[in-house]
Design an enzyme around this catalytic site. Structure first.
Site, PDB file in Angstrom:
ATOM      1  N   LYS A 159       0.855  -1.199   0.000  1.00 42.05           N
ATOM      2  CA  LYS A 159       0.000   0.000   0.000  1.00 42.05           C
ATOM      3  C   LYS A 159       0.877   1.230   0.000  1.00 42.05           C
ATOM      4  O   LYS A 159       1.848   1.316   0.771  1.00 42.05           O
ATOM      5  CB  LYS A 159      -0.874   0.005   1.272  1.00 42.05           C
ATOM      6  N   LYS A 163       5.409   3.552   8.168  1.00 42.81           N
ATOM      7  CA  LYS A 163       4.204   4.373   8.368  1.00 42.81           C
ATOM      8  C   LYS A 163       2.968   3.484   8.396  1.00 42.81           C
ATOM      9  O   LYS A 163       2.126   3.575   9.282  1.00 42.81           O
ATOM     10  CB  LYS A 163       4.097   5.385   7.223  1.00 42.81           C
ATOM     11  N   LYS A 171       5.705   2.082  -2.894  1.00 41.62           N
ATOM     12  CA  LYS A 171       5.588   3.405  -3.501  1.00 41.62           C
ATOM     13  C   LYS A 171       5.850   3.266  -4.982  1.00 41.62           C
ATOM     14  O   LYS A 171       6.574   2.352  -5.400  1.00 41.62           O
ATOM     15  CB  LYS A 171       6.630   4.357  -2.897  1.00 41.62           C
ATOM     16  N   GLY A 209      -2.835   8.046  -4.494  1.00 37.36           N
ATOM     17  CA  GLY A 209      -2.188   9.259  -4.969  1.00 37.36           C
ATOM     18  C   GLY A 209      -0.995   9.664  -4.126  1.00 37.36           C
ATOM     19  O   GLY A 209      -0.737   9.101  -3.063  1.00 37.36           O
ATOM     20  N   ASP A 210      -0.244  10.603  -4.625  1.00 37.34           N
ATOM     21  CA  ASP A 210       0.832  11.286  -3.909  1.00 37.34           C
ATOM     22  C   ASP A 210       1.029  12.600  -4.681  1.00 37.34           C
ATOM     23  O   ASP A 210       0.107  13.033  -5.396  1.00 37.34           O
ATOM     24  CB  ASP A 210       2.103  10.419  -3.872  1.00 37.34           C
ATOM     25  N   THR A 267      -5.179  13.420   5.135  1.00 37.07           N
ATOM     26  CA  THR A 267      -3.786  13.613   5.564  1.00 37.07           C
ATOM     27  C   THR A 267      -3.654  14.902   6.366  1.00 37.07           C
ATOM     28  O   THR A 267      -3.043  14.919   7.443  1.00 37.07           O
ATOM     29  CB  THR A 267      -2.837  13.629   4.348  1.00 37.07           C
ATOM     30  N   ASN A 275      -2.852  19.285  -1.593  1.00 43.23           N
ATOM     31  CA  ASN A 275      -3.928  18.545  -0.942  1.00 43.23           C
ATOM     32  C   ASN A 275      -3.736  18.481   0.577  1.00 43.23           C
ATOM     33  O   ASN A 275      -4.654  18.744   1.353  1.00 43.23           O
ATOM     34  CB  ASN A 275      -3.949  17.138  -1.560  1.00 43.23           C
ATOM     35  N   SER A 328      -7.116   5.547   3.230  1.00 41.88           N
ATOM     36  CA  SER A 328      -7.040   4.667   2.062  1.00 41.88           C
ATOM     37  C   SER A 328      -7.392   3.234   2.460  1.00 41.88           C
ATOM     38  O   SER A 328      -8.121   2.536   1.754  1.00 41.88           O
ATOM     39  CB  SER A 328      -5.616   4.672   1.492  1.00 41.88           C
TER      40      SER A 328
END
Ligand code: 2IT
Length: 399
Positions: free
Chosen positions: A39, A63, A75, A114-115, A159, A190, A331
């Site tokens: 994830k 994390k 990632k 997303g990132d 976040t 964001n 998420s």
């Protein structure tokens, strides 16, 4: 544990609006799945390379472990930047990316999100292509989707809101609260936007924020719908400049500078990208006497600067892998809703977000104390995350 379980690199060929072909590179580092499906987000930015995706994946593993939810770490991304590209170009790029990438993911295998550079629009195009290729509404194969296609309510805000919930725990430890608090931050994407909104809701003020072109000083704070909506519009039009905010609201703009070191705030929150605060800025932060340094963006502090800041007796330092963990947590809540084929209400999701962030803070404090390190939120988060991954790896046998 430092060796990724799998590193994937692939070619992405797409066509721009002038019918020119472009070749970009796609990446996914599937770091560790001992705790659950891989994830972590996808980052689309011109500076993306394997090294960046690797350190982000390593961080993500701990994390994700810290959240205490069943997710492993990964990632991915590409050196493609959506900035300055038309909707059609972004769509074609996303479709080309997924045409190769779909074979590596799935609701029980790897669930990207997303990132930086990958928001709701990009996730929509990516998930749409995934659904067409596999021929199934396998919602849990991507998170950060729009609510109408299986997304979770509050995911875009998660976040930023979570970072403020974490900050609230840090302040509570010192007998303080958010009311009347002044915050200086970098980033108004964001995550930064979510912080501004929540700080405003809870009676604090974001009085400084920095963008790529310089920083804004708004002594009244980024408060109320008009300012918050203006930031969304400004960002959509041109993500590289925050100066229009100063022009619109008649406040100061300092060109080409960062706001680290300003004295008339209570908290610094770097919420942009990696290595935002180096040794030079860290010295200014230490000299300012501001008591809280709360990392938000992924690894916003260089290693030497972080070590230096942690040595400052007057300063409480909190690490990004704990502070920004609410994004990936929601998420996972999205995956949970998808698996049950239901939608939770905003109240249900928000209550879980608050509980998760309090738990992350408490677990970090406890872990540092257990190892005789005192009140050390950075070491505590590292230990608590590491322990969970290590235990799961050992329990599953070494191979
Ligand atoms: O850095 C991060 O935690 C994210 N970009 C979110 C990852 C996710 O899977 O939601």
């Amino acid at each position: 544990m430092v060796e990724p379980e799998r590193t994937i690199e692939f070619r992405v060929v797409w066509m721009d609006d002038n019918l020119q072909y472009h070749v970009n590179r796609g990446y996914r580092v599937q770091y560790n799945a001992a705790l659950g499906p891989y994830k972590g987000g996808l980052r689309f930015a011109s500076n993306v390379n394997l090294s960046i995706i690797k350190f982000l994946g390593f961080e993500q593993t701990f994390k994700d472990a810290l959240t205490c939810l069943p997710i492993g770490g990964a990632k991915g991304g590409s050196d493609f930047s959506p900035i300055g590209r038309s909707d059609g170009e972004v769509m074609r790029f996303c479709q080309a990316f997924m045409t190769e990438f779909h074979r590596h993911i799935g609701q029980d295998i790897d669930c990207p999100a997303g990132d930086v550079g990958v928001g709701g629009r990009e996730v929509g195009y990516l998930y749409g292509q995934y659904r067409r290729i596999v021929g199934a509404a396998e919602f849990g194969a991507m998170s950060g989707k729009a609510v109408c296609t299986g997304g979770s309510i509050l995911r875009p805000e998660a976040t930023g809101f979570g970072a403020v919930y974490y900050l609230r725990e840090v302040l509570k430890h010192d007998g303080k609260g958010i009311e009347g608090l002044r915050v200086a931050m970098s980033g108004y994407g964001n995550v930064g936007w979510g912080i501004m909104k929540k700080i405003d809701e809870l009676g604090g003020k974001v009085t400084y924020f920095a963008g790529p072109d310089g920083y804004i000083h708004d002594p009244d704070g980024v408060c109320g719908e008009e300012k918050l909506n203006f930031i969304l519009e400004m960002r959509a039009k041109d993500p590289m400049h925050c100066k229009p905010y100063a022009d619109k609201f008649g406040v100061d703009f300092v060109e080409g500078q960062k706001c680290w070191g300003v004295k008339d705030v209570d908290v610094y929150m770097p919420a942009a990208t990696q290595n935002d605060v180096n040794m030079e800025w860290a010295k200014k932060i230490a000299e300012s006497g501001v008591p809280y340094y709360i990392e938000v963006g992924n690894m916003p502090t260089t290693n030497d600067a972080l070590a230096f800041l942690m040595e400052q007796k007057h300063l409480t330092v909190a690490p990004s892998k704990a502070v920004n963990a609410c994004g990936v947590s929601v998420s996972e809540l999205e995956m949970a809703q998808n698996a049950q084929r239901i939608y939770w209400t905003a109240e249900e999701v928000d209550a879980k977000m608050e509980a998760i962030m309090k738990n992350i803070y408490d677990a970090s404090v406890e872990a540092a104390e257990r190892y005789g390190l005192g009140y050390n939120l950075v070491a505590g988060a590292n230990i608590a995350g590491f322990q969970k991954v290590a235990d799961a790896m050992m329990a599953q046998g070494i191979f």
